[in-house]
Design an enzyme around this catalytic site. Sequence first.
Site, PDB file in Angstrom:
ATOM      1  N   THR A 234       0.851  -1.190   0.000  1.00  0.00           N
ATOM      2  CA  THR A 234       0.000   0.000   0.000  1.00  0.00           C
ATOM      3  C   THR A 234       0.889   1.242   0.000  1.00  0.00           C
ATOM      4  O   THR A 234       1.976   1.242   0.582  1.00  0.00           O
ATOM      5  CB  THR A 234      -0.962   0.028   1.209  1.00  0.00           C
ATOM      6  OG1 THR A 234      -0.219   0.178   2.416  1.00  0.00           O
ATOM      7  CG2 THR A 234      -1.810  -1.232   1.262  1.00  0.00           C
TER       8      THR A 234
ATOM      9  N   GLY B 180       2.205   2.479  -2.812  1.00  0.00           N
ATOM     10  CA  GLY B 180       3.306   1.975  -3.642  1.00  0.00           C
ATOM     11  C   GLY B 180       3.653   2.873  -4.815  1.00  0.00           C
ATOM     12  O   GLY B 180       4.363   2.456  -5.727  1.00  0.00           O
TER      13      GLY B 180
ATOM     14  N   TYR C 204       1.582  12.315  14.607  1.00  0.00           N
ATOM     15  CA  TYR C 204       2.222  11.348  13.704  1.00  0.00           C
ATOM     16  C   TYR C 204       2.994  10.293  14.512  1.00  0.00           C
ATOM     17  O   TYR C 204       2.878   9.091  14.267  1.00  0.00           O
ATOM     18  CB  TYR C 204       3.172  12.084  12.762  1.00  0.00           C
ATOM     19  CG  TYR C 204       4.013  11.185  11.882  1.00  0.00           C
ATOM     20  CD1 TYR C 204       3.484  10.631  10.714  1.00  0.00           C
ATOM     21  CD2 TYR C 204       5.337  10.893  12.206  1.00  0.00           C
ATOM     22  CE1 TYR C 204       4.256   9.804   9.898  1.00  0.00           C
ATOM     23  CE2 TYR C 204       6.117  10.067  11.400  1.00  0.00           C
ATOM     24  CZ  TYR C 204       5.577   9.524  10.243  1.00  0.00           C
ATOM     25  OH  TYR C 204       6.342   8.704   9.446  1.00  0.00           O
TER      26      TYR C 204
END
Length: 250
Positions: free
Chosen positions: A13, A15, A151
């Site tokens: 994912t 990519g 994050y």
Amino acid sequence: MSKTFENKVVVVTGGTSGIGLATAKAFSNEGASVFITGRRKDALDAAVKEIGGRVTGVQGDMAKLVDIDRLYDAVQQKHSQIDVVFANAGGGEFAPLGAITEEHYEKTFDTNVKGVLFTVQKALPLLRDGASIVLTSSTTSISGTPALSVYSATKAAVRNFARNWILDLKDRHIRVNAVSPGVTETAGLNELFGNGDSAENTKNYLAGLIPAGRIGQPEEIAKAVLFLASDQASFINGVELFVDGGQVQI
Ligand SMILES: NC(=O)c1ccc[n+]([C@@H]2O[C@H](COP(=O)([O-])OP(=O)(O)OC[C@H]3O[C@@H](n4cnc5c(N)ncnc54)[C@H](OP(=O)(O)O)[C@@H]3O)[C@@H](O)[C@H]2O)c1
């Protein structure tokens, strides 16, 4: 000579750029059939062209469950099982405590945590027993950075998914490991640092703090992912592998 991932089916994912693109390329070069995702159609088409080999692009936002379903529908149309999932799609923005908005929180957690969780959970019916899952965490899982708390919290969550999922997947002998890149030269990093001179100055500054004396390249993270995904790592399970030039080891 046979290739390490010949006849294997690999899902990457995120990519279409940076670490995911370099890793998808590396899997493809080792003989895998690779499925990549990304939200931007133009970037997806360009990545499919660049990777070559047996690669399929599936446009989608991994924070949306319907898009993850479409990804695995696309896999199932061509293959009966998946050998490797690299749950890598993610990103972040700066926001210091005091200026964190609900939108910032939701965007970051939806992509980095919800996305990774459901990318893996929805892969389970297709994953073969003995398969390998690699999650992209970050050195921020264990270290602090100004204005990057949300994050960093998502990446600590991702790292802890690996610890727990190896128990949930024990009977199926599916290994789950996290790769934690340090500062790595990607479009995502440059954008975070404001692109242009601002990004170059920040990267130069950070390079000076890293024992290796430089920031990393996406291909260096890809090598670690392929190692963790391969039989070479058959007894490595639940670890966080830092690929950071020593940044968080000092
Ligand atoms: N570069 C670093 O220094 C560094 C360090 C530690 C960890 N990481 C982690 O490494 C991973 C890759 O980052 P990168 O630096 O390679 O960034 P990048 O160059 O921006 O690539 C991010 C990739 O993820 C895709 N993506 C982002 N959000 C998505 C979503 N919701 N659904 C589907 N695809 C999505 C992007 O495509 P679209 O935008 O088209 O969707 C792109 O293909 C991230 O999880 C990041 O947090 C990076």
